[in-house]
Design a protein around this motif. Structure first.
Motif, mmCIF file in Angstrom:
data_model
loop_
_atom_site.group_PDB
_atom_site.id
_atom_site.type_symbol
_atom_site.label_atom_id
_atom_site.label_comp_id
_atom_site.label_asym_id
_atom_site.label_seq_id
_atom_site.Cartn_x
_atom_site.Cartn_y
_atom_site.Cartn_z
ATOM 1 N N TRP A 60 0.951 -1.315 -0.141
ATOM 2 C CA TRP A 60 0.065 0.124 -0.142
ATOM 3 C C TRP A 60 0.974 1.334 0.017
ATOM 4 O O TRP A 60 0.367 2.461 -0.058
ATOM 5 C CB TRP A 60 -1.074 0.319 1.216
ATOM 6 N N GLN A 61 2.139 1.118 0.089
ATOM 7 C CA GLN A 61 3.128 2.378 -0.087
ATOM 8 C C GLN A 61 3.502 2.552 -1.603
ATOM 9 O O GLN A 61 4.086 3.333 -1.915
ATOM 10 C CB GLN A 61 4.261 2.096 0.729
ATOM 11 N N ASP A 62 3.250 1.482 -2.565
ATOM 12 C CA ASP A 62 3.227 1.593 -3.798
ATOM 13 C C ASP A 62 2.160 2.238 -4.785
ATOM 14 O O ASP A 62 1.234 1.662 -4.758
ATOM 15 C CB ASP A 62 3.773 -0.033 -4.111
ATOM 16 N N SER A 63 2.606 3.362 -5.111
ATOM 17 C CA SER A 63 1.606 3.991 -5.797
ATOM 18 C C SER A 63 1.305 3.284 -7.268
ATOM 19 O O SER A 63 0.092 3.657 -7.904
ATOM 20 C CB SER A 63 2.063 5.437 -6.116
ATOM 21 N N THR A 64 2.015 2.545 -7.655
ATOM 22 C CA THR A 64 1.577 1.680 -8.854
ATOM 23 C C THR A 64 0.724 0.525 -8.729
ATOM 24 O O THR A 64 0.230 -0.086 -9.597
ATOM 25 C CB THR A 64 2.986 1.090 -9.698
ATOM 26 N N MET A 65 0.331 0.398 -7.353
ATOM 27 C CA MET A 65 -0.559 -0.822 -7.050
ATOM 28 C C MET A 65 -2.057 -0.391 -7.493
ATOM 29 O O MET A 65 -2.379 0.799 -7.147
ATOM 30 C CB MET A 65 -0.627 -1.337 -5.821
ATOM 31 N N PRO A 66 -2.903 -1.234 -8.209
ATOM 32 C CA PRO A 66 -4.523 -0.611 -8.370
ATOM 33 C C PRO A 66 -5.030 -0.396 -6.977
ATOM 34 O O PRO A 66 -4.864 -1.019 -5.913
ATOM 35 C CB PRO A 66 -5.114 -2.004 -8.953
ATOM 36 N N PRO A 67 -5.913 0.571 -6.877
ATOM 37 C CA PRO A 67 -6.618 0.900 -5.699
ATOM 38 C C PRO A 67 -7.459 -0.179 -5.332
ATOM 39 O O PRO A 67 -7.602 -0.323 -4.003
ATOM 40 C CB PRO A 67 -7.526 2.350 -6.345
ATOM 41 N N GLU A 68 -8.006 -0.644 -6.058
ATOM 42 C CA GLU A 68 -8.722 -2.305 -5.532
ATOM 43 C C GLU A 68 -8.189 -3.609 -6.209
ATOM 44 O O GLU A 68 -7.689 -3.446 -7.407
ATOM 45 C CB GLU A 68 -10.232 -2.085 -6.265
ATOM 46 N N PRO A 69 -8.105 -4.436 -5.289
ATOM 47 C CA PRO A 69 -7.437 -5.696 -5.871
ATOM 48 C C PRO A 69 -8.144 -6.431 -6.871
ATOM 49 O O PRO A 69 -9.321 -6.378 -7.289
ATOM 50 C CB PRO A 69 -7.895 -6.513 -4.594
ATOM 51 N N ASN A 70 -7.305 -6.918 -7.779
ATOM 52 C CA ASN A 70 -7.994 -7.405 -9.001
ATOM 53 C C ASN A 70 -6.633 -8.253 -9.582
ATOM 54 O O ASN A 70 -5.681 -8.518 -8.962
ATOM 55 C CB ASN A 70 -8.277 -6.273 -10.153
ATOM 56 N N ALA A 71 -6.796 -8.660 -10.823
ATOM 57 C CA ALA A 71 -5.805 -9.666 -11.401
ATOM 58 C C ALA A 71 -4.358 -8.783 -11.532
ATOM 59 O O ALA A 71 -3.313 -9.713 -11.467
ATOM 60 C CB ALA A 71 -6.214 -10.112 -13.118
ATOM 61 N N GLU A 72 -4.142 -7.481 -11.890
ATOM 62 C CA GLU A 72 -3.202 -6.805 -12.122
ATOM 63 C C GLU A 72 -2.552 -6.609 -10.473
ATOM 64 O O GLU A 72 -1.452 -6.845 -10.673
ATOM 65 C CB GLU A 72 -3.638 -5.476 -12.401
ATOM 66 N N THR A 73 -3.342 -6.857 -9.547
ATOM 67 C CA THR A 73 -2.818 -6.853 -8.239
ATOM 68 C C THR A 73 -2.033 -7.954 -8.120
ATOM 69 O O THR A 73 -0.830 -7.893 -7.519
ATOM 70 C CB THR A 73 -3.764 -6.755 -7.110
ATOM 71 N N ALA A 74 -2.574 -9.336 -8.290
ATOM 72 C CA ALA A 74 -1.801 -10.534 -8.178
ATOM 73 C C ALA A 74 -0.404 -10.628 -9.049
ATOM 74 O O ALA A 74 0.355 -10.953 -8.786
ATOM 75 C CB ALA A 74 -2.863 -11.499 -8.627
ATOM 76 N N LYS A 75 -0.552 -10.012 -10.277
ATOM 77 C CA LYS A 75 0.298 -9.772 -11.202
ATOM 78 C C LYS A 75 1.624 -9.197 -10.423
ATOM 79 O O LYS A 75 2.892 -9.761 -10.687
ATOM 80 C CB LYS A 75 0.273 -9.409 -12.459
#
Length: 164
Positions: A60-75
Protein backbone atom coordinates in the motif's frame (compact mmCIF):
# COMPACT_ATOMS: atom_id res chain seq x y z
CA UNK A 1 9.96 -14.71 21.78
CA UNK A 2 7.20 -13.45 19.43
CA UNK A 3 7.26 -9.71 18.84
CA UNK A 4 4.81 -7.77 20.95
CA UNK A 5 2.20 -5.93 18.90
CA UNK A 6 2.52 -3.10 21.41
CA UNK A 7 6.24 -2.87 20.57
CA UNK A 8 5.41 -2.69 16.86
CA UNK A 9 2.89 0.09 17.50
CA UNK A 10 5.49 1.98 19.57
CA UNK A 11 8.05 1.63 16.77
CA UNK A 12 5.49 2.96 14.27
CA UNK A 13 4.73 5.94 16.50
CA UNK A 14 8.42 6.68 17.07
CA UNK A 15 9.10 6.51 13.34
CA UNK A 16 6.29 9.04 12.90
CA UNK A 17 5.64 10.35 9.45
CA UNK A 18 9.10 9.58 8.11
CA UNK A 19 9.18 9.26 4.37
CA UNK A 20 10.56 6.11 2.81
CA UNK A 21 14.33 6.14 2.82
CA UNK A 22 15.98 5.38 -0.51
CA UNK A 23 17.32 1.85 -0.74
CA UNK A 24 21.09 1.55 -0.47
CA UNK A 25 22.85 -0.53 -3.11
CA UNK A 26 23.92 -3.12 -0.50
CA UNK A 27 20.61 -3.23 1.37
CA UNK A 28 18.65 -6.48 1.50
CA UNK A 29 15.01 -6.42 0.39
CA UNK A 30 12.00 -8.19 1.83
CA UNK A 31 8.36 -8.42 0.79
CA UNK A 32 5.95 -8.01 3.70
CA UNK A 33 2.86 -10.19 3.58
CA UNK A 34 0.34 -8.75 6.04
CA UNK A 35 -3.27 -7.74 6.47
CA UNK A 36 -4.07 -4.15 5.59
CA UNK A 37 -5.98 -4.08 8.90
CA UNK A 38 -2.53 -4.24 10.53
CA UNK A 39 -1.32 -1.00 8.94
CA UNK A 40 0.32 0.29 12.12
CA UNK A 41 2.01 -3.03 12.91
CA UNK A 42 3.45 -3.15 9.37
CA UNK A 43 4.86 0.36 9.76
CA UNK A 44 6.40 -0.58 13.10
CA UNK A 45 8.04 -3.68 11.66
CA UNK A 46 9.28 -1.63 8.71
CA UNK A 47 10.87 0.89 11.09
CA UNK A 48 12.54 -1.83 13.19
CA UNK A 49 13.89 -3.69 10.17
CA UNK A 50 15.10 -0.51 8.49
CA UNK A 51 17.32 -0.01 11.56
CA UNK A 52 18.72 -3.49 10.87
CA UNK A 53 19.49 -2.70 7.21
CA UNK A 54 16.52 -4.48 5.65
CA UNK A 55 14.32 -2.63 3.14
CA UNK A 56 10.72 -3.77 3.59
CA UNK A 57 8.31 -3.54 0.64
CA UNK A 58 4.72 -2.79 1.72
CA UNK A 59 2.20 -2.90 -1.12
CA UNK A 60 0.00 0.00 0.00
CA UNK A 61 3.06 2.27 -0.07
CA UNK A 62 3.44 1.49 -3.78
CA UNK A 63 1.62 4.04 -5.95
CA UNK A 64 1.67 1.64 -8.92
CA UNK A 65 -0.65 -0.84 -7.20
CA UNK A 66 -4.31 -0.80 -8.32
CA UNK A 67 -6.65 0.96 -5.84
CA UNK A 68 -8.88 -2.15 -5.69
CA UNK A 69 -7.51 -5.73 -5.74
CA UNK A 70 -7.79 -7.41 -9.13
CA UNK A 71 -5.79 -9.62 -11.52
CA UNK A 72 -3.23 -6.82 -12.00
CA UNK A 73 -2.75 -6.75 -8.22
CA UNK A 74 -1.87 -10.46 -8.23
CA UNK A 75 0.50 -9.98 -11.16
CA UNK A 76 2.34 -7.14 -9.42
CA UNK A 77 2.48 -9.00 -6.09
CA UNK A 78 4.04 -12.02 -7.82
CA UNK A 79 6.67 -9.78 -9.43
CA UNK A 80 7.44 -8.02 -6.13
CA UNK A 81 7.75 -11.32 -4.27
CA UNK A 82 10.16 -12.69 -6.87
CA UNK A 83 12.23 -9.47 -6.89
CA UNK A 84 12.70 -9.58 -3.12
CA UNK A 85 15.43 -11.55 -1.41
CA UNK A 86 13.20 -12.38 1.57
CA UNK A 87 9.50 -12.99 2.13
CA UNK A 88 8.13 -12.06 5.56
CA UNK A 89 4.70 -13.07 6.84
CA UNK A 90 3.48 -10.80 9.66
CA UNK A 91 1.41 -13.25 11.67
CA UNK A 92 -1.64 -11.70 13.34
CA UNK A 93 -5.27 -12.68 13.76
CA UNK A 94 -6.02 -10.51 10.71
CA UNK A 95 -3.36 -12.00 8.42
CA UNK A 96 -4.26 -15.60 9.22
CA UNK A 97 -7.94 -14.80 8.46
CA UNK A 98 -7.11 -12.93 5.25
CA UNK A 99 -7.84 -14.33 1.79
CA UNK A 100 -4.74 -12.71 0.24
CA UNK A 101 -2.10 -13.52 2.86
CA UNK A 102 -2.27 -17.34 2.59
CA UNK A 103 -2.23 -16.96 -1.22
CA UNK A 104 0.92 -14.82 -1.05
CA UNK A 105 2.59 -17.27 1.36
CA UNK A 106 1.68 -20.20 -0.90
CA UNK A 107 3.07 -18.40 -3.93
CA UNK A 108 6.32 -17.60 -2.12
CA UNK A 109 6.56 -21.18 -0.86
CA UNK A 110 6.37 -22.49 -4.41
CA UNK A 111 8.85 -19.99 -5.87
CA UNK A 112 11.43 -19.07 -3.22
CA UNK A 113 13.97 -21.11 -1.27
CA UNK A 114 12.43 -22.18 2.03
CA UNK A 115 15.20 -20.49 4.03
CA UNK A 116 14.18 -17.11 2.54
CA UNK A 117 10.60 -17.36 3.86
CA UNK A 118 10.31 -16.07 7.41
CA UNK A 119 7.33 -15.83 9.75
CA UNK A 120 7.11 -12.86 12.12
CA UNK A 121 5.02 -14.24 14.99
CA UNK A 122 3.34 -11.61 17.13
CA UNK A 123 1.63 -11.61 20.48
CA UNK A 124 -1.18 -9.43 21.71
CA UNK A 125 -2.86 -9.33 25.09
CA UNK A 126 -4.69 -12.58 24.38
CA UNK A 127 -2.48 -14.93 22.38
CA UNK A 128 0.47 -15.57 20.08
CA UNK A 129 -0.17 -15.60 16.33
CA UNK A 130 1.73 -17.63 13.76
CA UNK A 131 2.11 -20.93 15.61
CA UNK A 132 0.66 -22.91 12.71
CA UNK A 133 3.69 -22.01 10.58
CA UNK A 134 6.49 -22.26 13.12
CA UNK A 135 7.56 -25.79 12.22
CA UNK A 136 7.80 -25.00 8.49
CA UNK A 137 9.71 -21.74 8.31
CA UNK A 138 12.25 -19.61 10.09
CA UNK A 139 11.00 -16.86 12.35
CA UNK A 140 12.01 -13.32 13.24
CA UNK A 141 11.57 -12.89 16.96
CA UNK A 142 12.80 -10.78 19.84
CA UNK A 143 16.02 -12.34 21.08
CA UNK A 144 17.33 -12.60 24.65
CA UNK A 145 18.88 -9.10 24.55
CA UNK A 146 15.85 -7.36 23.04
CA UNK A 147 17.04 -7.28 19.42
CA UNK A 148 15.58 -9.03 16.39
CA UNK A 149 16.99 -12.37 15.32
CA UNK A 150 16.12 -15.04 12.77
CA UNK A 151 15.59 -18.46 14.30
CA UNK A 152 15.56 -21.83 12.55
CA UNK A 153 12.42 -23.96 12.95
CA UNK A 154 12.20 -26.01 16.14
CA UNK A 155 15.48 -24.68 17.51
CA UNK A 156 16.77 -21.91 19.68
CA UNK A 157 19.67 -21.24 17.32
CA UNK A 158 19.55 -18.05 15.33
CA UNK A 159 21.39 -14.98 14.13
CA UNK A 160 20.80 -11.25 14.22
CA UNK A 161 18.69 -9.75 11.42
CA UNK A 162 21.41 -7.15 10.90
CA UNK A 163 23.76 -9.94 9.73
CA UNK A 164 21.72 -11.00 6.69
Amino acid sequence: MPISQADLRNAANQAGAQTRVAKRADQRTAFLCHSHHDHELALGLQALLRQQGLDLYIDWQDSTMPPEPNAETAKQLRRRIMNSEWFLFLATANSTASRWCPWELGYADGKMPNEKIVIVPTRDSQKTHGNEYLQLYRTIETDSVGGLSIFNPNTKSGYRVSSI
